[in-house]
Scaffold this motif. Structure first.
Motif, PDB file in Angstrom:
ATOM      1  N   TRP A 142      43.743  36.304  32.792  1.00 33.42           N
ATOM      2  CA  TRP A 142      43.413  35.079  32.063  1.00 33.42           C
ATOM      3  C   TRP A 142      42.376  35.281  30.969  1.00 33.42           C
TER       4      TRP A 142
ATOM      5  N   ASP B 186      40.834  38.650  37.175  1.00 35.25           N
ATOM      6  CA  ASP B 186      40.390  37.898  36.004  1.00 35.25           C
ATOM      7  C   ASP B 186      41.069  38.364  34.730  1.00 35.25           C
TER       8      ASP B 186
ATOM      9  N   HIS C  25      43.200  31.468  40.556  1.00 34.84           N
ATOM     10  CA  HIS C  25      42.883  30.759  39.315  1.00 34.84           C
ATOM     11  C   HIS C  25      43.915  29.681  38.970  1.00 34.84           C
TER      12      HIS C  25
ATOM     13  N   ASP D  79      38.609  25.642  46.527  1.00 34.20           N
ATOM     14  CA  ASP D  79      39.027  26.872  47.197  1.00 34.20           C
ATOM     15  C   ASP D  79      38.654  26.850  48.673  1.00 34.20           C
TER      16      ASP D  79
ATOM     17  N   LEU E  27      38.886  33.806  41.808  1.00 30.86           N
ATOM     18  CA  LEU E  27      39.533  34.417  40.643  1.00 30.86           C
ATOM     19  C   LEU E  27      41.007  34.716  40.918  1.00 30.86           C
TER      20      LEU E  27
ATOM     21  N   GLU F 277      50.598  33.303  39.999  1.00 32.47           N
ATOM     22  CA  GLU F 277      49.454  33.562  39.122  1.00 32.47           C
ATOM     23  C   GLU F 277      49.849  34.397  37.898  1.00 32.47           C
TER      24      GLU F 277
ATOM     25  N   GLU G 213      32.259  33.444  34.031  1.00 34.21           N
ATOM     26  CA  GLU G 213      32.900  32.572  33.045  1.00 34.21           C
ATOM     27  C   GLU G 213      32.319  32.771  31.650  1.00 34.21           C
TER      28      GLU G 213
ATOM     29  N   ARG H  58      43.675  25.428  39.628  1.00 38.55           N
ATOM     30  CA  ARG H  58      43.698  24.522  38.473  1.00 38.55           C
ATOM     31  C   ARG H  58      44.900  23.581  38.514  1.00 38.55           C
TER      32      ARG H  58
ATOM     33  N   LEU I 276      35.566  24.247  41.527  1.00 38.40           N
ATOM     34  CA  LEU I 276      36.508  25.295  41.893  1.00 38.40           C
ATOM     35  C   LEU I 276      36.217  25.837  43.288  1.00 38.40           C
TER      36      LEU I 276
END
Length: 438
Positions: free
Chosen positions: A333, A330, A57, A81, A54, A135, A18, A61, A77
């Motif tokens: 995003w 990743d 994602h 998950d 990831l 996604e 992150e 959220r 998170l």
């Protein structure tokens, strides 16, 4: 490591991903290099957990908002998950968050409420928007919807799962049957790929780097779609060839092997460190017809000095990488490089400059790992309008000679996707220069 210790390591790694402005795979590699005490099985389990978060994602959220707007952290998170995607009961997960040695701290009251809210649910939900379910980030959604139409969900859903592990046989060292046999001798099962005549698809994630086949250069890791770009370059022994955006040299290795070490291939890139990695791979592969050439930019004076001297010029252009989202989840995003508008300008400039290297009767091959027509067909249309001395060589017509397998039948250009072809998403166009240069 205990199950709790694995979860704690995954939390720490998610935090690093992150806050570190580098691709997740690089962050993960650095994380484990700094913790060599973590064994191979534990590394694999922790990495799989992190990549899973990831990959999910947007959906994770969405659930945070649907459940009532809980704060999003690496811990929460992971909790979400584990419950939604892995099906772990909240009370079992609570025990793993024991606060003991190497284990995550105990659940806070807020985390207990979150776990109880999510328990009994799965990751998918009928109220979830399509963009979230597949996604797809907002910046790409409209463009991909316009291009794919009613296939949008099907095509994007195929990018959710991890990519298979593909290998390319180095024909300078041996043939595909020999490579499959060598892998089998080490307990690794592989099967021939559908499109590439040199490809092998391996089951699972075996430790390839420790095999003799890898050490002696008989095999290279390369997605099947990427192999096909090298084949469509159709570089012959004795040709003069440029790989203009070579990077670490994956396609240069394939092209040089196809040239049977005869002729000359110049691997160029603006990042010299990548070229140094390519040089190491070339030595292992036993290839000596390749030279590396760092460039200051796409307009480096070297290009002008070598105008019209090459039979083949490959431009594997920098792009959004939308076709590789299943490998790099990743990247959907996290903007770690130029945005789309900047990339379109850069691609245009690179293609324009690199085309100067092509001799009369030679070919310019433009490729991306993007699904977006703005980076693919639109770039070719603009280039052809500005360079009337180039014409399209239909990929379907080139395929029998250049590749030699059944063609995927994509028309003038090669356009591959995970949903239709089982490869990463790739585009390639082959353009031939007329007998006279501009």
């Amino acid at each position: 490591m205990t199950p709790g210790a694995r979860l704690q390591a995954a939390i720490e790694l998610l935090d690093e991903v992150e806050v570190t402005p580098r691709p997740a795979d690089a962050v993960i590699s650095a994380f484990f290099r700094a913790r060599r005490f973590i064994g191979a099985k534990d590394r694999a389990a922790v990495a799989e957990t992190v990549y899973g978060v990831l990959r999910r994602h947007a959906r994770l959220r969405w659930w945070f908002q649907h459940a009532g707007g809980f704060p999003i952290t690496a811990r929460t998170l992971l909790i979400a998950d584990q419950i939604l995607a892995q099906g772990r009961p909240a009370d079992h997960l609570d025990k793993l968050f024991s606060g003991g040695r190497f284990a995550p701290e105990q659940f806070s009251q807020n985390e207990i409420r979150l776990a109880n809210k999510l328990e009994g649910h799965t990751l998918d939900h009928p109220d979830m928007p399509d963009d979230v379910a597949v996604e797809c980030p907002e910046w790409a959604s409209g463009l991909l919807r316009e291009f794919y139409g009613d296939r949008f969900v099907t095509e994007l859903a195929a990018l959710l799962d991890p990519a298979p592990l593909d290998l390319r046989t180095n024909t300078v060292k041996g043939d595909r049957d020999a490579a499959i046999a060598a892998l089998a001798a080490g307990g690794i099962e592989g099967e021939v790929t559908r499109w590439s005549p040199f490809g092998i698809r391996v089951h699972g994630r075996p430790p390839l780097a420790s095999t003799d086949a890898f050490k002696n250069g008989l095999i290279e890791i390369q997605d099947e779609g990427s192999q096909l770009i090298g084949l469509l370059t159709d570089a012959q022994p004795g040709h003069q060839v440029v790989d203009f955006c070579s990077g670490a040299g994956g396609k240069a290795l394939a092209i040089a092997a196809g040239m049977n070490n005869k002729g000359r291939l110049v691997a160029c890139d603006v990042l010299e460190k990548r070229l140094k990695r390519a040089a190491e791979r070339l030595r292992r592969a036993g290839l000596h017809n390749v030279e590396t050439r760092p460039l200051s930019s796409e307009r480096d004076p070297w290009v002008k000095r070598h105008k019209g001297k090459f039979d083949r010029v490959l431009v594997d252009a920098p792009c959004t990488g939308t076709g590789t989202w299943r490998r790099n989840p990743d990247s959907r995003w996290r903007l770690l490089g130029p945005g789309l508008e900047e990339l379109l300008k850069l691609q245009h400039s690179i293609l324009d400059s690199a085309s100067r290297l092509v001799k009369p009767g030679g070919r310019l091959i433009f490729a991306t790992c993007s699904l977006l027509p703005q980076e693919n067909e639109h770039q070719i249309d603009a280039f052809l309008a500005a360079h009337p001395d180039f014409t399209v060589k239909p990929v379907d017509e080139l395929w029998p000679t250049a590749v030699g397998t059944a063609s995927p039948g994509t028309g003038n250009y090669m356009r591959l996707s995970p949903a239709r072809h089982g490869t990463d998403g790739f585009f390639a166009a082959v353009l031939e220069r007329g007998s006279a240069m501009e």
